[in-house]
Structure formats: C-alpha cells, structure tokens
Design a protein around this motif. Structure first.
Motif, PDB file in Angstrom:
ATOM      1  N   SER A  35     101.125  16.418-110.658  1.00 22.50           N
ATOM      2  CA  SER A  35     101.465  16.644-109.256  1.00 22.50           C
ATOM      3  C   SER A  35     101.622  15.354-108.469  1.00 22.50           C
ATOM      4  O   SER A  35     102.166  15.384-107.354  1.00 22.50           O
ATOM      5  N   GLN A  49      97.705  12.362-111.319  1.00 22.64           N
ATOM      6  CA  GLN A  49      96.996  13.517-110.765  1.00 22.64           C
ATOM      7  C   GLN A  49      97.493  14.783-111.445  1.00 22.64           C
ATOM      8  O   GLN A  49      98.697  15.026-111.530  1.00 22.64           O
ATOM      9  N   GLY A  51      97.257  19.069-111.772  1.00 24.92           N
ATOM     10  CA  GLY A  51      96.930  20.327-111.102  1.00 24.92           C
ATOM     11  C   GLY A  51      96.798  21.437-112.121  1.00 24.92           C
ATOM     12  O   GLY A  51      97.521  21.477-113.121  1.00 24.92           O
ATOM     13  N   GLN A  64      97.704  20.166 -97.999  1.00 26.26           N
ATOM     14  CA  GLN A  64      97.923  20.276 -99.427  1.00 26.26           C
ATOM     15  C   GLN A  64      99.224  21.011 -99.745  1.00 26.26           C
ATOM     16  O   GLN A  64      99.883  20.706-100.739  1.00 26.26           O
ATOM     17  N   LEU A  79      92.602  20.039-108.565  1.00 27.30           N
ATOM     18  CA  LEU A  79      93.308  18.769-108.703  1.00 27.30           C
ATOM     19  C   LEU A  79      92.315  17.724-109.197  1.00 27.30           C
ATOM     20  O   LEU A  79      91.225  17.583-108.644  1.00 27.30           O
TER      21      LEU A  79
END
Length: 213
Positions: A35, A49, A51, A64, A79
């Motif tokens: 993400s 990162q 998700g 978000q 996350l």
C-alpha cells in the motif's frame, strides 16, 4: 519480501519427509498488498507498507481512506511496515503471498498473547505456594511486598495484576510446509495468540547459520 501478515488458525500434527511427527501451527498468511513504499530521498529510510484483510469504507478513518485511494487499493484492516536496507524492489499494488517463504526457512512470529484477566502471583509470575499444613496461614498470598525501612513499594515489584494481551515474539521457528494454493504456512511449535488472531511472520533475525562441513 521477508514479512507477511496473517491469522493463526490453530494447531495440528504433520509428518515430515523423514517420518517424524511434528506439532505445527497453521497460519493463513496473506495475500497482502503493498500500500505504500518509503524511500530514502522522501522519508529518510527505505521501507514497504503492507495491508491485510479488506474492510468496508465505513470502518476506516477519513485520512486512511485518502491514503488507500491514492494507492488505488481497497481499504485494509491491518497495516504494517517493514524497513529495508536497500530500495524496495516491489511496486504499489503488488501482492505478497505465502509462497514468499519456502520449507526450511527460519522465521520470527509476532502476536498478541491471550488475555487472562486479573491474575495472582502464582499464575502471573510462577511463584511457589506455601505449605497447607502445620498451621501455615500463607498459602497463595504473595508475601511481604516491602519493609518499614524504605517505607514504600519498590518499582518493578512482582504483584498480582492484569495478565496477557502483550506483544510477544517467538524466535527461530522453522517452516515445515507451505501450501501456496490455500495461502497456508505450517510453522513448527507454538505461536502467541488465540485462534484467528493477527500474527506477523518475518524472516528470523537471529537464526543460527549452518556450519560448513
């Protein structure tokens, strides 16, 4: 990638190729989506990162929602970020699945331990109880907690209190089997947390290197 998110599904036993019966924890790992990618130039460090687990828009905070729309990915429940030593080789939107690991890999598993409520010193700190005969009046009580000389309880004194729901890392577990079709990892030994709890599986940081013959 050396990190993947998943849910603990329970424990079972399987036979290894050498015929040894091994107790394993089944983790449904991924698929996770990239993400965000952090770079040295923009953020001061390199990281990726991930998700995991789709959720409805109404359950996501507005900042978000904008973050996910910018990445063009569906909102995620969890996350987590993994720091890298070199620039990332993946792109936003790429999927990380269980096949990122292979049999024999050593991993560290991070989870949240089971909550056990308010517990006494015997359960919480493994204290020994006192004798139940010969007029003993101190069987399960913690005993003295301070002295009159100092007039207060020392910091860090082990006493009854809330037990569990702590972040815990179990190190150097071996992946016994990988089921890429069902996104399952069979990890030897126990993993912290209750069934269906979130766990992070990452490459072991202190794994013992094989000795050359």
């Amino acid at each position: 990638m050396t990190l993947i998110l998943g849910r603990k599904r329970g424990m079972t036993q399987i036979y290894r190729d050498d015929g040894v019966l091994t107790g394993v924890t089944v983790v449904e790992a991924g698929p996770c989506v990239v993400s965000q990618i952090r770079t040295q130039e923009r953020d001061g460090y390199d990281a990726v990162q991930l998700g995991f687990e789709d959720i409805a828009d109404r359950l996501v905070r507005k900042p978000q929602i904008g973050h996910f729309k910018k990445a063009a990915v569906a909102p995620k429940r969890f996350l987590r970020e993994q720091r890298l030593d070199t620039p990332a080789k993946v792109a936003i939107g790429d999927l990380v699945k269980a096949d990122a690991f292979k049999e024999g890999d050593m991993v560290d598993v991070i989870g949240t331990t089971k909550g056990r409520g308010f517990a006494g010193t015997i359960k919480r700190h493994k204290f020994h109880r006192g004798p139940e005969t010969h007029g003993c009046m101190n069987v399960r009580q913690p005993g003295s907690i301070a002295s009159r000389r100092i007039g207060k309880i020392p910091k860090g004194k082990r006493m009854p209190g809330h037990y569990g729901t702590d972040r815990q890392t179990t190190k150097n577990l071996r992946i016994v089997r990988v089921d890429a079709a069902r996104n399952l990892l069979f990890i030897s030994g126990a993993v912290p947390g209750h069934n269906n709890g979130l766990v992070q599986v990452q490459s072991a940081k202190t794994a013992r290197k094989p000795v050359a013959q």
